[in-house]
Design a protein around this motif. Sequence first.
Motif, mmCIF file in Angstrom:
data_model
loop_
_atom_site.group_PDB
_atom_site.id
_atom_site.type_symbol
_atom_site.label_atom_id
_atom_site.label_comp_id
_atom_site.label_asym_id
_atom_site.label_seq_id
_atom_site.Cartn_x
_atom_site.Cartn_y
_atom_site.Cartn_z
ATOM 1 N N ILE A 253 11.359 25.390 -48.016
ATOM 2 C CA ILE A 253 12.255 24.290 -47.749
ATOM 3 C C ILE A 253 12.405 23.988 -46.384
ATOM 4 C CG2 ILE A 253 14.312 23.312 -48.092
ATOM 5 C CD1 ILE A 253 14.306 24.690 -51.127
ATOM 6 N N LYS A 254 12.674 25.139 -45.585
ATOM 7 C CA LYS A 254 12.965 25.184 -44.396
ATOM 8 C C LYS A 254 11.931 24.627 -43.562
ATOM 9 C CE LYS A 254 14.463 27.535 -40.282
ATOM 10 N NZ LYS A 254 14.785 28.954 -39.552
ATOM 11 N N SER A 255 10.729 24.989 -43.926
ATOM 12 C CA SER A 255 9.212 24.569 -43.057
ATOM 13 C C SER A 255 9.220 23.147 -43.565
ATOM 14 C CB SER A 255 8.332 25.598 -43.657
ATOM 15 O OG SER A 255 7.388 24.922 -44.569
ATOM 16 N N LYS A 256 9.190 22.578 -44.735
ATOM 17 C CA LYS A 256 9.237 21.214 -45.111
ATOM 18 C C LYS A 256 10.249 20.536 -44.222
ATOM 19 C CE LYS A 256 7.111 21.452 -49.355
ATOM 20 N NZ LYS A 256 7.270 21.228 -50.738
ATOM 21 N N ILE A 257 11.306 20.942 -44.088
ATOM 22 C CA ILE A 257 12.350 20.019 -43.146
ATOM 23 C C ILE A 257 11.951 20.210 -41.896
ATOM 24 C CG2 ILE A 257 14.988 20.168 -42.571
ATOM 25 C CD1 ILE A 257 15.706 21.490 -45.267
ATOM 26 N N ILE A 258 11.733 20.992 -41.279
ATOM 27 C CA ILE A 258 11.384 21.054 -39.709
ATOM 28 C C ILE A 258 10.016 20.100 -39.758
ATOM 29 C CG2 ILE A 258 10.216 22.707 -37.962
ATOM 30 C CD1 ILE A 258 11.981 25.084 -39.116
ATOM 31 N N LYS A 259 9.200 20.057 -40.763
ATOM 32 C CA LYS A 259 8.173 19.336 -40.359
ATOM 33 C C LYS A 259 8.456 17.765 -40.791
ATOM 34 C CE LYS A 259 4.440 22.477 -41.688
ATOM 35 N NZ LYS A 259 4.182 23.292 -42.912
ATOM 36 N N GLY A 260 9.800 17.471 -40.739
ATOM 37 C CA GLY A 260 9.952 16.073 -41.078
ATOM 38 C C GLY A 260 10.131 15.663 -42.620
ATOM 39 N N ALA A 261 10.521 16.481 -43.429
ATOM 40 C CA ALA A 261 10.686 15.843 -44.822
ATOM 41 C C ALA A 261 11.855 14.863 -44.674
ATOM 42 C CB ALA A 261 11.171 17.018 -45.566
ATOM 43 N N THR A 262 11.809 14.149 -45.921
ATOM 44 C CA THR A 262 12.750 12.856 -45.752
ATOM 45 C C THR A 262 14.061 13.473 -46.091
ATOM 46 O OG1 THR A 262 12.646 12.657 -48.213
ATOM 47 C CG2 THR A 262 10.774 11.389 -46.731
ATOM 48 N N ALA A 263 15.124 12.483 -45.681
ATOM 49 C CA ALA A 263 16.477 12.794 -45.839
ATOM 50 C C ALA A 263 16.985 12.906 -47.410
ATOM 51 C CB ALA A 263 17.432 11.597 -45.358
ATOM 52 N N ASP A 264 16.246 12.036 -48.216
ATOM 53 C CA ASP A 264 16.203 12.340 -49.555
ATOM 54 C C ASP A 264 15.913 13.795 -50.025
ATOM 55 O OD1 ASP A 264 17.387 9.908 -49.733
ATOM 56 O OD2 ASP A 264 16.280 9.197 -51.319
ATOM 57 N N TYR A 265 14.795 14.156 -49.729
ATOM 58 C CA TYR A 265 14.195 15.330 -50.161
ATOM 59 C C TYR A 265 14.856 16.595 -49.669
ATOM 60 C CZ TYR A 265 11.546 19.770 -50.183
ATOM 61 O OH TYR A 265 11.192 21.216 -50.348
ATOM 62 N N THR A 266 15.612 16.704 -48.470
ATOM 63 C CA THR A 266 16.364 17.508 -47.726
ATOM 64 C C THR A 266 17.721 17.577 -48.499
ATOM 65 O OG1 THR A 266 15.541 16.979 -45.643
ATOM 66 C CG2 THR A 266 17.392 18.416 -45.369
ATOM 67 N N ALA A 267 18.284 16.738 -48.877
ATOM 68 C CA ALA A 267 19.527 16.506 -49.433
ATOM 69 C C ALA A 267 19.569 17.217 -50.769
ATOM 70 C CB ALA A 267 20.262 15.473 -49.259
ATOM 71 N N SER A 268 18.512 16.772 -51.494
ATOM 72 C CA SER A 268 18.110 17.141 -52.922
ATOM 73 C C SER A 268 18.071 18.693 -53.176
ATOM 74 C CB SER A 268 17.034 16.478 -53.376
ATOM 75 O OG SER A 268 15.873 17.054 -53.061
ATOM 76 N N ARG A 269 17.827 19.425 -52.278
ATOM 77 C CA ARG A 269 17.299 20.731 -52.190
ATOM 78 C C ARG A 269 18.696 21.605 -52.315
ATOM 79 N NH1 ARG A 269 12.923 20.668 -54.200
ATOM 80 N NH2 ARG A 269 13.708 18.630 -54.703
ATOM 81 N N GLY A 270 19.780 20.965 -52.302
ATOM 82 C CA GLY A 270 21.175 21.481 -52.457
ATOM 83 C C GLY A 270 21.461 21.642 -54.045
ATOM 84 N N GLU A 271 21.149 20.744 -54.797
ATOM 85 C CA GLU A 271 21.169 20.772 -56.261
ATOM 86 C C GLU A 271 20.030 21.666 -56.781
ATOM 87 O OE1 GLU A 271 22.409 18.232 -54.607
ATOM 88 O OE2 GLU A 271 24.124 17.971 -55.916
ATOM 89 N N TYR A 272 18.768 21.586 -56.156
ATOM 90 C CA TYR A 272 17.777 22.139 -56.860
ATOM 91 C C TYR A 272 17.943 23.793 -56.573
ATOM 92 C CZ TYR A 272 13.023 23.870 -56.804
ATOM 93 O OH TYR A 272 11.666 24.588 -57.214
ATOM 94 N N LEU A 273 18.359 24.186 -55.398
ATOM 95 C CA LEU A 273 18.602 25.498 -55.373
ATOM 96 C C LEU A 273 19.621 26.098 -56.189
ATOM 97 C CD1 LEU A 273 17.954 25.867 -51.509
ATOM 98 C CD2 LEU A 273 16.761 26.858 -52.989
ATOM 99 N N ASN A 274 20.704 25.219 -56.443
ATOM 100 C CA ASN A 274 21.867 25.568 -57.331
ATOM 101 C C ASN A 274 21.450 25.671 -58.634
ATOM 102 O OD1 ASN A 274 24.500 26.576 -56.538
ATOM 103 N ND2 ASN A 274 25.348 24.716 -56.967
ATOM 104 N N GLY A 275 20.628 24.899 -59.090
ATOM 105 C CA GLY A 275 19.895 24.767 -60.254
ATOM 106 C C GLY A 275 19.093 26.036 -60.785
ATOM 107 N N VAL A 276 18.408 26.461 -59.564
ATOM 108 C CA VAL A 276 17.546 27.622 -59.991
ATOM 109 C C VAL A 276 18.327 28.663 -60.120
ATOM 110 C CG1 VAL A 276 15.896 29.235 -58.512
ATOM 111 C CG2 VAL A 276 15.583 26.798 -58.520
ATOM 112 N N ILE A 277 19.330 28.949 -59.285
ATOM 113 C CA ILE A 277 20.247 30.218 -59.212
ATOM 114 C C ILE A 277 21.223 30.037 -60.696
ATOM 115 C CG2 ILE A 277 22.661 31.317 -58.314
ATOM 116 C CD1 ILE A 277 21.617 30.200 -55.892
ATOM 117 N N LEU A 278 21.689 29.045 -61.077
ATOM 118 C CA LEU A 278 22.389 28.992 -62.158
ATOM 119 C C LEU A 278 21.547 28.953 -63.312
ATOM 120 C CD1 LEU A 278 25.294 28.144 -63.419
ATOM 121 C CD2 LEU A 278 24.722 25.930 -63.741
#
Length: 438
Positions: A98-123
Amino acid sequence: MGVIVTKFGGSSLADAHQFRKVHSIINSNPDRCYVVPSAPGKRNAEDYKITDLLYLCHAHVEQSVPCDDVYHIITQRYQRIIQELGLSLQLEPLLEEIKSKIIKGATADYTASRGEYLNGVILANYLGFDFIDAAEVIFFTKAGSFDAKRTQQVLSERLQKHSKAVIPGFYGSLPDGRIKTFSRGGSDISGAIVARGANACLYENWTDVSGFLMADPRIVQNPKPIAKITYRELRELSYMGATVLHEESIFPVRESGIPISIKNTNAPSDPGTLIVTDADPITRKGTITGIAGKKDFTVIIIEKALMNTELGFGRRILGILENNEISFEHLPSGIDSLSVVISDSQLDGKLDIILEEIRQQCKPDSIEITPDMALVATVGRGMAYTAGVSAKLFSALGSGNINIRMIDQGSSEINIIIGVGNSDFEKAIQTIYNAFVV
Ligand code: ASP
């Protein structure tokens, strides 16, 4: 009972301690089959929401500033949750990707959505549930609006293959596969969509308050909780400023008649508020459900003799507002007068222009301006068809010496809106509460 869909807000999943509470809530009822998490929220008033930190990372990259420090804080939050829960989950590869995608210029929507994505994986790992990526089951159209039809079809088919699953909130995907988020707080909407897709008997929305209160606790001391409210009453109250739930989240479940239960993760035995269909029988006649209001409105009162016979008068007024991109709040009218209630934020320096246009195009006999007005809505199905409710309301306000500048009762009779001076706002709410509740 049937399937229950549970959505947990950010504060309910802010750290390992909160995750444990969620675990015990889910385990205490085997019908809680599908879980929709938000990203970790604030652990205390000074803390940061993961979503805000992710948006910050995106902003850094856009400005060509390294985001490593901010991303490190995010990484640590998730790693700490995993560690404290004693999970063997290896999150590093995902965090790196995820970090490398953000650094390479991922969109704001993709970047913000990872908060839920990662929490979902953990839960999902913690609960032992399957994980379904929301991008595979929640869809937007090419133009960016929610694609209800495609979502319902794909989501309901997919859910049938999983008896227990976690589906992260807040995002879905566009037809080209790119990630798109709902507006802020949008996990509520995802929860409602999943409830509909699962044909659930109940949508539970777990947050950090025990449901809706009859009035704003900053105005009325210890207001009573609302045990049951209809979608329509809730819409009236939220429109007037009472918010616990994202407004748009009501629509997917309302259509299919699925009730929503607002519950408190930190006090799970509190009854909370149940939001039910508008057809639910009225049991408490003569009572109100809640009071809400907003300050800072201006009323433009337009008078013209024989206005009622003049074709197109109202249309011309509304046309002027539309051309100036102003949306109005209320439009109470008399035989020869018409008032337009507009919030000051909408008016924003345009008052003189629209007054001039009204004078030119409508040739009124007079125009009067009442600034600094507050609106107070008293809402309740119990008020409908019950004599004496408005008498009680107005006599209480009269005894309290509160000057009512405007009255607007919608034809549905579930909402009486009054306009009072901004300085009488709090007193009006307290007075109505005392008259009906105390
Ligand atoms: N995490 C997102 C936000 O902070 C969505 C949500 O919590 O509902 O807006």
